[in-house]
Design a protein around this motif. Structure first.
Motif, PDB file in Angstrom:
ATOM      1  N   LEU A  82      46.507 -35.020 -23.819  1.00 24.00           N
ATOM      2  CA  LEU A  82      45.587 -34.281 -22.934  1.00 24.00           C
ATOM      3  C   LEU A  82      45.360 -34.972 -21.597  1.00 24.00           C
ATOM      4  CD1 LEU A  82      42.997 -33.030 -25.530  1.00 24.00           C
ATOM      5  CD2 LEU A  82      44.183 -31.593 -23.876  1.00 24.00           C
ATOM      6  N   LEU A  83      45.276 -36.297 -21.617  1.00 28.33           N
ATOM      7  CA  LEU A  83      44.905 -36.988 -20.374  1.00 28.33           C
ATOM      8  C   LEU A  83      46.087 -37.577 -19.621  1.00 28.33           C
ATOM      9  CD1 LEU A  83      41.525 -38.699 -21.295  1.00 28.33           C
ATOM     10  CD2 LEU A  83      41.968 -36.406 -20.456  1.00 28.33           C
ATOM     11  N   HIS A  84      47.205 -37.810 -20.323  1.00 26.87           N
ATOM     12  CA  HIS A  84      48.276 -38.532 -19.624  1.00 26.87           C
ATOM     13  C   HIS A  84      49.642 -37.861 -19.656  1.00 26.87           C
ATOM     14  CE1 HIS A  84      45.318 -41.557 -19.003  1.00 26.87           C
ATOM     15  NE2 HIS A  84      45.103 -41.681 -20.287  1.00 26.87           N
ATOM     16  N   ASP A 110      30.026 -38.656 -26.695  1.00 22.20           N
ATOM     17  CA  ASP A 110      30.376 -38.435 -25.290  1.00 22.20           C
ATOM     18  C   ASP A 110      31.279 -37.194 -25.226  1.00 22.20           C
ATOM     19  OD1 ASP A 110      31.016 -38.766 -22.635  1.00 22.20           O
ATOM     20  OD2 ASP A 110      31.462 -40.908 -22.798  1.00 22.20           O
ATOM     21  N   ARG A 111      30.719 -36.078 -24.841  1.00 14.92           N
ATOM     22  CA  ARG A 111      31.358 -34.754 -24.770  1.00 14.92           C
ATOM     23  C   ARG A 111      31.509 -34.110 -26.140  1.00 14.92           C
ATOM     24  NH1 ARG A 111      32.772 -33.511 -19.924  1.00 14.92           N
ATOM     25  NH2 ARG A 111      33.410 -35.072 -18.417  1.00 14.92           N
ATOM     26  N   HIS A 112      31.317 -32.780 -26.159  1.00 11.66           N
ATOM     27  CA  HIS A 112      31.505 -32.023 -27.409  1.00 11.66           C
ATOM     28  C   HIS A 112      31.717 -30.551 -27.041  1.00 11.66           C
ATOM     29  CE1 HIS A 112      31.241 -31.549 -31.719  1.00 11.66           C
ATOM     30  NE2 HIS A 112      30.176 -30.772 -31.639  1.00 11.66           N
ATOM     31  N   THR A 113      31.178 -29.639 -27.840  1.00  8.60           N
ATOM     32  CA  THR A 113      31.475 -28.195 -27.665  1.00  8.60           C
ATOM     33  C   THR A 113      31.204 -27.658 -26.259  1.00  8.60           C
ATOM     34  OG1 THR A 113      29.284 -27.863 -28.619  1.00  8.60           O
ATOM     35  CG2 THR A 113      31.169 -27.455 -30.054  1.00  8.60           C
ATOM     36  N   ALA A 136      32.469 -25.320 -20.683  1.00  5.52           N
ATOM     37  CA  ALA A 136      32.408 -25.604 -19.240  1.00  5.52           C
ATOM     38  C   ALA A 136      33.815 -25.747 -18.633  1.00  5.52           C
ATOM     39  CB  ALA A 136      31.590 -26.884 -18.997  1.00  5.52           C
ATOM     40  N   TYR A 137      34.695 -26.512 -19.279  1.00  7.79           N
ATOM     41  CA  TYR A 137      36.022 -26.812 -18.693  1.00  7.79           C
ATOM     42  C   TYR A 137      37.044 -25.702 -18.957  1.00  7.79           C
ATOM     43  CZ  TYR A 137      34.825 -31.591 -17.320  1.00  7.79           C
ATOM     44  OH  TYR A 137      34.269 -32.680 -16.698  1.00  7.79           O
ATOM     45  N   GLN A 138      37.216 -25.322 -20.258  1.00  9.21           N
ATOM     46  CA  GLN A 138      38.241 -24.311 -20.543  1.00  9.21           C
ATOM     47  C   GLN A 138      37.703 -22.905 -20.225  1.00  9.21           C
ATOM     48  OE1 GLN A 138      38.132 -27.296 -22.568  1.00  9.21           O
ATOM     49  NE2 GLN A 138      39.851 -27.670 -21.208  1.00  9.21           N
ATOM     50  N   LYS A 158      42.610 -41.287 -10.917  1.00 10.07           N
ATOM     51  CA  LYS A 158      42.176 -40.107 -11.682  1.00 10.07           C
ATOM     52  C   LYS A 158      43.152 -39.768 -12.808  1.00 10.07           C
ATOM     53  CE  LYS A 158      39.885 -37.729  -7.859  1.00 10.07           C
ATOM     54  NZ  LYS A 158      40.380 -38.125  -6.565  1.00 10.07           N
ATOM     55  N   ASP A 159      42.598 -39.256 -13.969  1.00 16.33           N
ATOM     56  CA  ASP A 159      43.494 -38.766 -15.022  1.00 16.33           C
ATOM     57  C   ASP A 159      43.838 -37.300 -14.763  1.00 16.33           C
ATOM     58  OD1 ASP A 159      41.481 -37.106 -16.160  1.00 16.33           O
ATOM     59  OD2 ASP A 159      40.703 -38.788 -17.332  1.00 16.33           O
ATOM     60  N   ARG A 160      44.575 -36.669 -15.714  1.00 17.24           N
ATOM     61  CA  ARG A 160      45.059 -35.297 -15.507  1.00 17.24           C
ATOM     62  C   ARG A 160      43.904 -34.315 -15.261  1.00 17.24           C
ATOM     63  NH1 ARG A 160      46.526 -30.641 -18.118  1.00 17.24           N
ATOM     64  NH2 ARG A 160      45.272 -31.226 -19.906  1.00 17.24           N
ATOM     65  N   MET A 161      42.814 -34.428 -16.036  1.00 15.21           N
ATOM     66  CA  MET A 161      41.695 -33.492 -15.886  1.00 15.21           C
ATOM     67  C   MET A 161      40.933 -33.750 -14.585  1.00 15.21           C
ATOM     68  SD  MET A 161      41.950 -31.574 -18.539  1.00 15.21           S
ATOM     69  CE  MET A 161      40.480 -30.563 -18.362  1.00 15.21           C
ATOM     70  N   GLU A 162      40.795 -35.044 -14.238  1.00 14.10           N
ATOM     71  CA  GLU A 162      40.007 -35.374 -13.041  1.00 14.10           C
ATOM     72  C   GLU A 162      40.728 -34.978 -11.753  1.00 14.10           C
ATOM     73  OE1 GLU A 162      37.716 -39.226 -15.034  1.00 14.10           O
ATOM     74  OE2 GLU A 162      39.488 -39.513 -13.801  1.00 14.10           O
ATOM     75  N   SER A 163      42.028 -34.687 -11.868  1.00 11.46           N
ATOM     76  CA  SER A 163      42.794 -34.342 -10.670  1.00 11.46           C
ATOM     77  C   SER A 163      42.755 -32.843 -10.370  1.00 11.46           C
ATOM     78  CB  SER A 163      44.250 -34.776 -10.845  1.00 11.46           C
ATOM     79  OG  SER A 163      44.289 -36.118 -11.248  1.00 11.46           O
TER      80      SER A 163
HETATM   81  P1  TYD Z   1      37.417 -38.814 -20.380  1.00 13.26           P
HETATM   82  O1  TYD Z   1      38.301 -39.887 -19.860  1.00 13.26           O
HETATM   83  O2  TYD Z   1      36.856 -38.971 -21.746  1.00 13.26           O
HETATM   84  O3  TYD Z   1      36.384 -38.548 -19.272  1.00 13.26           O
HETATM   85  P2  TYD Z   1      34.842 -38.563 -19.182  1.00 13.26           P
HETATM   86  O4  TYD Z   1      34.480 -40.012 -19.065  1.00 13.26           O
HETATM   87  O5  TYD Z   1      34.590 -37.768 -17.958  1.00 13.26           O
HETATM   88  O6  TYD Z   1      34.308 -37.890 -20.418  1.00 13.26           O
HETATM   89  O7  TYD Z   1      38.204 -37.443 -20.276  1.00 13.26           O
HETATM   90  C1  TYD Z   1      37.896 -36.303 -20.940  1.00 13.26           C
HETATM   91  C2  TYD Z   1      38.344 -35.145 -20.087  1.00 13.26           C
HETATM   92  O8  TYD Z   1      38.607 -34.025 -20.908  1.00 13.26           O
HETATM   93  C3  TYD Z   1      37.294 -34.730 -19.076  1.00 13.26           C
HETATM   94  O9  TYD Z   1      37.908 -34.462 -17.837  1.00 13.26           O
HETATM   95  C4  TYD Z   1      36.759 -33.426 -19.641  1.00 13.26           C
HETATM   96  C5  TYD Z   1      37.888 -32.896 -20.451  1.00 13.26           C
HETATM   97  N1  TYD Z   1      37.485 -32.062 -21.601  1.00 13.26           N
HETATM   98  C6  TYD Z   1      37.779 -30.703 -21.603  1.00 13.26           C
HETATM   99  O10 TYD Z   1      38.347 -30.178 -20.635  1.00 13.26           O
HETATM  100  N2  TYD Z   1      37.430 -29.949 -22.691  1.00 13.26           N
HETATM  101  C7  TYD Z   1      36.834 -30.479 -23.801  1.00 13.26           C
HETATM  102  O11 TYD Z   1      36.539 -29.766 -24.775  1.00 13.26           O
HETATM  103  C8  TYD Z   1      36.544 -31.900 -23.797  1.00 13.26           C
HETATM  104  C9  TYD Z   1      35.898 -32.540 -24.982  1.00 13.26           C
HETATM  105  C10 TYD Z   1      36.894 -32.649 -22.674  1.00 13.26           C
END
Ligand code: TYD
Length: 214
Positions: free
Chosen positions: A54-56, A95-98, A103-105, A150-155
């Motif tokens: 997912l990130l790389h 740290d992050r969940h549902t 929010a993202y997808q 930045k990772d894939r999502m942060e970009s």
């Molecule tokens: P992470 O390095 O854990 O970042 P952060 O410190 O911001 O939590 O990366 C998680 C990334 O995955 C972040 O950009 C958000 C994304 N994400 C989704 O898009 N959907 C999801 O359901 C979750 C859990 C994370």
């Protein structure tokens, strides 16, 4: 045995939620609670592999594949780690969940939010956070915190960030009891104080309920 609790930390990239999670973990442990710190994606053995993709991953990932990978990670996480810890009376700080998926997808990538909710329901199998802390920041604050690496999502860019941020704020309005909004543009100390206040209130409410035997 103490009753377990499930607290999730949410917010856009660069909101500072991970820093706060670590501070709160120490605070709760010093207050005598048994705490488990965890994160999504990537808290289980299988989750670690999913996180790497997912990130790389440098190949393009389809939006549906991304969505299912986050959900697969969550299903494994709930079953193997979160549920057992809560059943042992621990406080799980996640740290992050549902809400990240909605929010993202949902708001970010434009996937159907009702379907995402149903998929989230399957992944969590009935386990809903007792409390969710939403760390809200402007894009300016976030950019300063994320830095250049930045990772894939942060970009994903500015418009994506704004959609995610607004999505979180919508979710908070829809679930004001569970999701508490914190202005994370403030100094770390102020944000920590606001976060602690909310958590203490939740734990005290519990204690009152136990004391009166309800
Ligand atoms: P992470 O390095 O854990 O970042 P952060 O410190 O911001 O939590 O990366 C998680 C990334 O995955 C972040 O950009 C958000 C994304 N994400 C989704 O898009 N959907 C999801 O359901 C979750 C859990 C994370």
């Amino acid at each position: 045995m103490a009753e377990g609790k499930f607290i999730t930390f949410e917010g856009a990239d660069g909101s500072g939620k991970t820093t706060q999670l670590k501070i709160i973990k120490e605070f709760l442990e010093n207050s005598g609670y048994k705490v488990v710190e965890t994160r999504e994606p990537g808290a289980t053995a299988i989750g670690e592999k999913i996180r790497e993709i997912l990130l790389h991953e440098t190949e393009k990932i389809s939006d549906n594949c991304e969505m299912f990978l986050f959900l697969a990670d969550r299903a494994e996480h709930i079953e193997r780690l979160i549920k057992p810890a809560i059943e042992c009376g621990k406080i799980v700080l996640c740290d992050r969940h549902t809400d990240s998926t909605i929010a993202y997808q949902g708001y970010g990538r434009g996937k159907n939010k009702e379907i995402l909710r149903k998929l989230n329901d399957i992944a969590v199998n009935g386990l809903i956070p007792d409390l969710t802390l939403l760390f809200d920041v402007t894009i300016e604050t976030a950019q300063n915190r994320v830095g250049k690496d930045k990772d894939r999502m942060e970009s994903a860019g500015r418009e994506f960030f704004e959609r995610v941020r607004n999505g979180y704020l919508e979710l908070q309005k829809e679930n004001p009891e569970r999701i508490k909004l914190i202005n994370a543009n403030n100094s770390i100390e102020t944000v920590t104080k606001d976060t602690k206040d909310i958590i203490i209130k939740m734990l005290e409410k519990d204690r009152r309920i136990n004391v009166s035997g309800v």
